[in-house]
Design an enzyme around this catalytic site. Structure first.
Site: not given
Ligand code: AMP
Length: 192
Positions: A13, A88, A127, A139, A150
């Site tokens: 994404k 999400r 990654r 990360r 996740r």
């Molecule tokens: P990402 O970079 O999109 O994989 O997000 C990393 C982490 O941020 C996720 O595992 C969640 O803990 C938090 N996070 C990001 N976007 C959301 C969202 N829309 N709702 C809830 N938690 C989020």
């Protein structure tokens, strides 16, 4: 152009959203990036989010709804934006509908990157290896345990969004297993 990218962690994404930002001159709004910035700056939101993020769980809808609502009011979002990692959950999607309606805005499309879950763990490992090789920082939620968490969160809370957006007629599915350029071409076809 206002878009949402759907797909599990590691589906690409972020990569696709970045390429489209250049093509359309609109920003990529990654709630994950915004939350990581808040954690790095140790803001109130960052302090509340850190442990939850490290465990691979979802931050509360209330927090993310608010940061997205504020962010899309910024001048650089006037021509549109690409939401990456938000909504999400179905309640977030409903909150976004209300948010956009109250701002007089409409979504153009919801693009779902379909991927094979077994390949995702390999992508995550690649990654991490690439980041380390480039001298970057990995990360804190890119480890097998948090990554599996996740994926579970995705299956349970985010996957139902496909049905939600299929219902509104906005969902477009793309094969996310193809190479990056092919996926981009497919997305551009949808948006043309
Ligand atoms: P990402 O970079 O999109 O994989 O997000 C990393 C982490 O941020 C996720 O595992 C969640 O803990 C938090 N996070 C990001 N976007 C959301 C969202 N829309 N709702 C809830 N938690 C989020």
């Amino acid at each position: 152009m206002r878009l949402i990218f759907l797909g599990p962690p590691g589906a690409g994404k972020g990569t696709q959203a970045k390429l489209l930002t250049e093509r359309y001159g609109i920003p990529q709004l990654s709630t994950g990036d915004m939350l990581r910035a808040a954690v790095a700056q140790a803001t109130e939101v960052g302090k509340r989010a850190k442990a939850v993020m490290d465990a691979g769980q979802l931050v509360s809808d209330e927090i993310v709804n608010e940061i997205v609502s504020d962010r899309i009011d910024a001048p650089d979002c006037a021509k549109g934006f690409i939401l990456d990692g938000y909504p999400r959950t179905v309640p977030q999607a409903k909150a976004l509908d209300r948010m956009l309606e109250s701002k007089g805005l409409k979504l153009d499309a919801v693009i779902e990157l379909k991927v094979d879950e077994a390949a995702l763990v390999r992508r995550m490992e690649n990654r991490v290896a690439e980041t380390i090789a480039a001298g970057g920082t990995v990360r804190s939620d890119d480890n097998p345990e948090a990554f599996k968490r996740r994926l579970t969160e995705y299956r349970e809370k985010t996957a139902p969004l496909s049905e939600y957006y299929a219902g509104t007629g906005q969902l477009k599915a793309v094969d996310g297993m193809a190479d990056v350029d092919t996926v981009t071409a497919e997305i551009e076809k949808i948006l043309a």
